[in-house]
Write a protein that holds these residues in place. Structure first.
Motif, short mmCIF file in Angstrom:
data_model
loop_
_atom_site.label_atom_id
_atom_site.label_comp_id
_atom_site.label_asym_id
_atom_site.label_seq_id
_atom_site.Cartn_x
_atom_site.Cartn_y
_atom_site.Cartn_z
N GLU A 162 0.86 -1.31 0.13
CA GLU A 162 0.02 -0.03 0.03
C GLU A 162 0.89 1.51 0.03
O GLU A 162 0.59 2.34 -0.78
CB GLU A 162 -0.87 -0.04 1.37
CG GLU A 162 -1.97 -1.00 1.29
CD GLU A 162 -3.02 -0.96 0.07
OE1 GLU A 162 -3.23 0.16 -0.25
OE2 GLU A 162 -3.62 -2.08 -0.10
N ARG A 163 1.81 1.20 0.73
CA ARG A 163 2.88 2.39 0.76
C ARG A 163 4.37 2.05 0.85
O ARG A 163 5.06 1.98 1.72
CB ARG A 163 2.45 3.01 2.30
CG ARG A 163 0.98 3.63 2.45
CD ARG A 163 0.97 4.58 3.45
NE ARG A 163 2.02 5.66 3.63
CZ ARG A 163 1.69 6.88 3.18
NH1 ARG A 163 0.69 7.05 2.27
NH2 ARG A 163 2.77 7.62 2.97
N PRO A 164 4.80 1.78 -0.64
CA PRO A 164 6.12 1.08 -0.74
C PRO A 164 7.35 2.27 -0.26
O PRO A 164 8.42 1.62 -0.15
CB PRO A 164 6.22 0.93 -2.16
CG PRO A 164 5.02 2.00 -2.75
CD PRO A 164 4.06 1.77 -1.85
N ASP A 165 7.07 3.48 -0.01
CA ASP A 165 8.02 4.49 0.10
C ASP A 165 8.24 4.62 1.29
O ASP A 165 9.15 5.37 1.72
CB ASP A 165 7.69 5.77 -0.76
CG ASP A 165 7.57 5.66 -2.26
OD1 ASP A 165 8.42 5.01 -2.81
OD2 ASP A 165 6.93 6.38 -2.78
N ASP A 166 7.31 4.17 2.33
CA ASP A 166 7.53 4.41 3.73
C ASP A 166 8.64 3.43 4.40
O ASP A 166 9.03 2.36 3.62
CB ASP A 166 6.11 4.12 4.47
CG ASP A 166 5.05 5.14 4.15
OD1 ASP A 166 5.48 6.04 3.25
OD2 ASP A 166 4.04 4.90 4.50
N GLY A 167 9.10 3.74 5.39
CA GLY A 167 10.15 3.12 6.40
C GLY A 167 9.24 2.06 7.20
O GLY A 167 8.17 2.13 7.38
N THR A 214 7.48 6.37 9.00
CA THR A 214 7.90 5.23 9.32
C THR A 214 6.67 4.58 10.05
O THR A 214 6.26 5.26 11.05
CB THR A 214 9.05 5.23 10.16
OG1 THR A 214 10.12 5.89 9.54
CG2 THR A 214 9.64 4.02 10.67
N TRP A 215 6.63 3.31 9.81
CA TRP A 215 5.55 2.47 10.35
C TRP A 215 6.42 1.63 11.65
O TRP A 215 7.22 0.83 11.42
CB TRP A 215 5.02 1.21 9.62
CG TRP A 215 4.07 1.86 8.47
CD1 TRP A 215 4.48 2.52 7.29
CD2 TRP A 215 2.92 2.29 8.63
NE1 TRP A 215 3.32 2.94 6.60
CE2 TRP A 215 2.36 3.03 7.37
CE3 TRP A 215 1.75 2.29 9.56
CZ2 TRP A 215 0.98 3.42 7.46
CZ3 TRP A 215 0.57 2.69 9.48
CH2 TRP A 215 -0.09 3.29 8.24
N VAL A 216 5.86 1.86 12.83
CA VAL A 216 6.69 1.42 13.89
C VAL A 216 5.41 0.21 14.61
O VAL A 216 4.28 0.24 14.84
CB VAL A 216 6.74 2.35 15.12
CG1 VAL A 216 7.44 1.57 16.18
CG2 VAL A 216 7.39 3.43 14.18
N VAL A 217 6.12 -1.05 14.66
CA VAL A 217 5.08 -2.26 14.63
C VAL A 217 5.50 -3.34 15.61
O VAL A 217 6.86 -3.74 15.76
CB VAL A 217 5.09 -3.03 13.38
CG1 VAL A 217 4.22 -4.14 13.58
CG2 VAL A 217 4.40 -2.07 12.23
N ASP A 218 4.54 -3.58 16.54
CA ASP A 218 4.96 -4.74 17.58
C ASP A 218 3.75 -5.81 17.19
O ASP A 218 2.48 -5.51 17.30
CB ASP A 218 4.60 -4.19 19.08
CG ASP A 218 5.19 -5.64 19.91
OD1 ASP A 218 5.35 -6.65 19.44
OD2 ASP A 218 5.53 -5.25 21.18
N PRO A 232 12.67 8.38 13.13
CA PRO A 232 12.24 7.11 13.72
C PRO A 232 12.79 6.85 15.18
O PRO A 232 13.24 5.61 15.65
CB PRO A 232 12.51 6.19 12.63
CG PRO A 232 13.68 6.20 12.21
CD PRO A 232 13.76 7.48 11.99
N GLU A 233 12.83 7.90 16.08
CA GLU A 233 13.35 7.79 17.47
C GLU A 233 12.21 8.44 18.36
O GLU A 233 11.77 9.41 18.01
CB GLU A 233 14.63 8.64 17.67
CG GLU A 233 15.76 7.95 16.49
CD GLU A 233 17.15 8.72 16.87
OE1 GLU A 233 17.08 9.69 17.80
OE2 GLU A 233 18.02 8.51 16.00
#
Length: 264
Positions: free
Chosen positions: A61-66, A82-86, A112-113
């Protein structure tokens, strides 16, 4: 549709799909794949499979995102998002069959901090209960269709406070000492075992406050936005000598007091 709302809608859709996969794998039986920082800190095969699903759906869906995930590490994108995922927050609960675990997905802008990013959207989904907590920046925090608000102030009996303890035995004494300092303002303490749910419960007024040392960015990225959008405050203190930063979340009336008591 504003970008934050677009990201939030996508996160909700993927979190529900990922949560259903986690729930299904739990009914089929859990295989422990490895340990991480300590013997008690496990990762299941389902963690890896669920994160792979989330990552592949986001990439489509969003190939350019981190992407910054608990199981597969960090990868910067060419966009500012950036997607931050658990994939499964509360893995030990999950492995033992305790229905307090969640899929946590957040979209952040900038570096992404945690102390440098700007949270845009966050979703915490508990597959066992079916509860979907979600928030977008400047759009409020919600449990399904109900808007959330943190508790204005604790009752006369004191605050209902949640915390957690690190997996490394050498950190337990410090964690217990911190809890002892907080107890004079607490009516009781909860140890739920999933930081994303702790933070969601603060946002929902089910808890007055939460504090813990040693969380990773994916543990609190979505939940922290939920608290802030529900009118609460989230603060961080620098790492201790074990390298563990402190996070504190509470309503405004309690925040400064708790931050002071929880500090080393």
């Amino acid at each position: 549709m504003p970008l934050a709302h677009e990201l939030g809608s996508l996160a909700q859709e993927i979190a529900k799909e990922a949560g259903e996969l986690a729930r299904r794998r739990r009914t089929e039986g859990v295989a422990v794949a490895a340990t991480k920082s300590a013997l008690a800190d496990i990762v299941t095969e389902a963690d890896r499979e669920v994160e792979l699903l989330i990552r592949s759906r986001l990439a489509a869906e969003r190939p350019d995102d981190g992407f910054l995930g608990e199981e597969s590490g960090a990868e910067r994108g060419t966009s500012d998002i950036t997607w931050v995922v658990d994939p499964i927050d509360g893995t030990v609960n999950y492995a033992y069959g305790i229905p307090s675990y969640a899929v946590s997905i957040a979209a952040v802008a900038g570096e992404p901090e945690p102390q440098r990013w700007q949270g845009l959207a966050g979703v915490v989904f508990n597959p066992a209960s079916g509860e979907l907590f979600h928030a977008v920046r400047d759009g409020g925090a919600w449990l399904d269709g109900t808007r959330l608000t943190v508790n204005a102030e604790p009752t006369a009996a004191g605050a209902l406070v949640a915390t957690g303890f690190g997996y490394r035995p050498e950190t337990h004494a410090g964690d217990l000492a911190r809890l002892t300092r907080v107890m004079p303002i607490a009516r009781d303490v909860r140890r739920i075992g999933a930081a994303s749910l702790d933070l969601s419960f603060v946002a929902a007024g089910r808890l007055d406050a939460y504090f813990e040392r040693g969380l990773s960015p994916w543990d609190h990225a979505a939940g922290g936005l939920l608290v802030a959008e529900a009118g609460g405050m989230v603060g961080y203190l620098p790492p201790d000598h074990h390298g563990r930063a402190l996070i504190v979340a509470a309503g405004p009336a309690l925040f400064e007091k708790l931050l002071s008591l929880a500090s080393d």
